[in-house]
Scaffold this active site. Structure first.
Site, PDB file in Angstrom:
ATOM      1  CG  ASP A 171      -2.030   0.974   1.167  1.00 45.30           C
ATOM      2  OD1 ASP A 171      -2.812   0.914   0.199  1.00 45.30           O
ATOM      3  OD2 ASP A 171      -2.144   1.817   2.081  1.00 45.30           O
TER       4      ASP A 171
ATOM      5  CD  GLU B 233      -2.537   2.312  -3.234  1.00 43.20           C
ATOM      6  OE1 GLU B 233      -3.654   2.835  -3.365  1.00 43.20           O
ATOM      7  OE2 GLU B 233      -1.847   2.451  -2.211  1.00 43.20           O
TER       8      GLU B 233
END
Length: 586
Positions: free
Chosen positions: A328, A357
């Site tokens: 993330d 990400e």
């Protein structure tokens, strides 16, 4: 000839090595400027009578965006090294482009004029795990997929699907619920599950991690996870977990220690704190994700922090045999940390998939020393704009995607994580105005494009919902409430992709240029030396006649969707009804 538009650099997406020993060389020129481009190449040390000896290779135009054309040649250097330049021809003039500029003829007295690929070092070749290229992913938001064990439901758990999703409500989804529905995923054709975070946290989304070494009790235990991974592996399904190494949750014990003890905390250097005492509102005086005070940013250059997070990465691979990490907010963590992270986890499991990400140009992370892929949001945006928002023409879509494809080496594009919806975006059916026919076309594109596609749970049965948290509805398990026709459509596409490697990542993708700005048909081919598959999508609400072009006067064509055999003439038109598509093999 627009010389100022000609561009090449001897690295990254313009010059890269492949695992089979080939070098791919690209060059960029002004759109519609060049008639042809030729690669001039030879070994760095081969001379004849004090003159450099070289060969030439025709370069193929592989795509065009709004401003430029892109050209490619593939060569296999005998001694794993190359000097090269380009002969560019605009119909009026021909010139040789080298590292030192433009020359009327290829210089042969001094190779220092030329671009150099010094040596193909195996360690420098970008190689994502081979299995990824054949995988169709399924993203699961665990709290909303299925409740398999009511004994671990948190306080205040609502009956399944009884209310709209909110930022702070719970419905009891857990890992046992996934185990109970493995047969559903296997029948769908799924080869990998991407789980949003499952580690201990207070929220329903779990991105506010409290303990990276524990499963959240509402999802189950470590034994439940082991059982889930074992069941998945026995059914040919890979498992990828989601980790947040950019920031922790506010209740992460080291940060709580800083909250309590201030500058006397032994953890105060774990975070980017600008001054004491800590201030959380209206804006924190420490670095966070965005300005969210409950998500303090890690200082990954701190050796203690780095070792803690690296052990998190190692632990779940070593002890649970996971197959991938999705990372993330990966672009806000240092490159140095990710390089070390890759070395550590790949030492345990070399074919582990590392997915970052990142929403923008990600080439700095995709040089083979950090990530295997990033989430392909540029593709998502362009698909949504074409089919859902209908804010771009087919011509603009082709130009935009040609630009995206040429931002990266082909080897990177093959492992790109392609998605049209996630826990961060409105449901794709909602974005399509709940027009199922448009959504079917979206799935045709997603599941026949280069890269590794991912389906967000429930999109295959027509779940709707707006922006987060609306996109996080409970999965609908009542067959009468599912769009079974859509489900069968997706199943069939996944099966076709599995049976036909050209629909996945074998061969070369080429867009067929639209006739004009109004052309409603998106067409592209996937081809190798033996055959071609052509995908044509009519996004119009009217029937159209699509002209076909073949090398031969007559061509036998198989429609892979309905197995119909056709004998078509070169130049013949093919009818596509409103919102229709064809998948043709020849």
């Amino acid at each position: 000839m627009f010389r100022e538009a000609i561009y090449h650099r001897p690295k990254d997406n313009y010059a890269y090595a492949c695992a089979n020993g080939e070098l791919h060389i690209r060059i960029r020129t002004k759109k519609d400027d060049m008639k042809e481009v030729t690669l001039v190449y030879g070994d760095t040390y081969e001379f004849d009578d004090n003159k450099w000896t070289y060969s030439t290779a025709h370069m193929k135009k592989t795509g065009s965006d709004q401003l430029f054309d892109y050209w490619l040649a593939s060569v296999t250097p005998r001694y794993k090294r190359l000097r090269y330049g380009f002969i560019v021809n605009d119909r009026k003039d021909s010139t040789c482009f080298t590292e030192k500029g433009f020359y009327p003829e290829p210089p042969v007295n001094d190779i220092s004029y030329y671009f150099s690929f010094p040596y193909v070092n195996q360690a420098d070749i970008f190689q994502a795990p081979e299995w990824v290229k054949d995988t169709v992913w399924y993203q699961i938001f665990p709290e909303r997929f299925a409740n398999g064990n009511k004994d671990n439901d948190p306080d205040g758990t609502l009956p399944w699907g009884s209310r709209e999703p909110e930022i702070d409500n719970f419905f009891g989804g857990d890992l046992e619920g996934v185990i109970e529905h493995i047969d559903y995923l296997k029948e769908l054709g799924i080869g990998g599950i991407y789980f949003t975070p499952i580690f201990k946290a207070h929220s329903n989304h779990k991105y506010d991690t409290i303990d990276y070494m524990e499963i959240d009790p509402q999802f189950g235990t470590k034994e439940t996870l082991k059982k889930l991974i074992d069941v998945c592996h026995k059914n040919g399904i890979k498992v990828m977990l989601d980790a947040v190494f950019n920031h922790s949750g506010v209740f992460f014990p080291p940060f709580q220690d800083v909250v309590e003890k201030g500058k006397n905390s032994k953890y105060q250097d774990w975070f980017h704190i600008r001054e004491f005492p800590l201030v959380m509102e209206p804006r924190p005086n420490y670095d966070t994700f965005g300005f969210t005070s409950s998500m303090p940013k890690f200082k990954t250059e701190n050796p203690e922090v780095k070792e803690y997070l690296l052990e998190v990465g190692r632990y779940w691979v070593r002890e649970f045999d996971i197959d991938g990490w999705r990372l993330d907010v990966a672009n806000e963590v240092s490159h140095a940390f990710w390089r070390e992270f890759r070395r550590e986890v790949k030492a345990i499991k070399p074919d582990l998939y590392i997915l970052g990400e990142i929403w923008h140009d990600s080439l700095p992370w995709l040089r083979g020393d950090q990530f295997d892929a990033v989430m392909n949001y540029p593709l998502s945006t362009n698909i949504v704009n074409l089919f859902a928002n209908q804010s771009v023409s087919v011509k603009e879509f082709v130009e935009n995607m040609s630009h995206v494809i040429h931002m990266y080496p082909d080897t990177v594009n093959e492992a790109a994580f392609n998605l049209v919806g996630s826990h961060d975006t409105p449901r794709i059916l909602t974005q399509c105005g709940e027009d199922v026919e448009r959504l079917k076309q979206v799935f045709v594109l997603l599941l026949t494009f280069i890269g590794t596609p991912c389906i967000y749970y429930g999109d295959e049965i027509g779940l709707t919902g707006g922006q987060d948290p609306g996109c996080r509805k409970c999965m609908e398990w009542n067959p009468d409430q599912q769009n079974r026709e859509l489900l069968q459509h997706v199943r069939k596409l996944i099966q076709l992709r599995s049976e036909n490697p050209l629909l996945a990542n074998e061969g070369e993708l080429t867009f067929v240029p639209p006739k004009n700005e109004e052309d409603p048909c998106l067409a592209y081919t996937k081809s190798n030396e033996e055959k071609t598959i052509m995908i044509i999508i009519n996004k119009s609400k009217n029937s159209v006649e699509y002209p076909l072009s073949f090398d031969a006067a007559e061509q036998t064509v198989k429609n892979l969707w309905n197995q119909e055999q056709l004998i078509l003439q070169n130049g013949q038109t093919l009818e596509l009804k409103a919102n229709d598509f064809k998948i043709l093999e020849f």
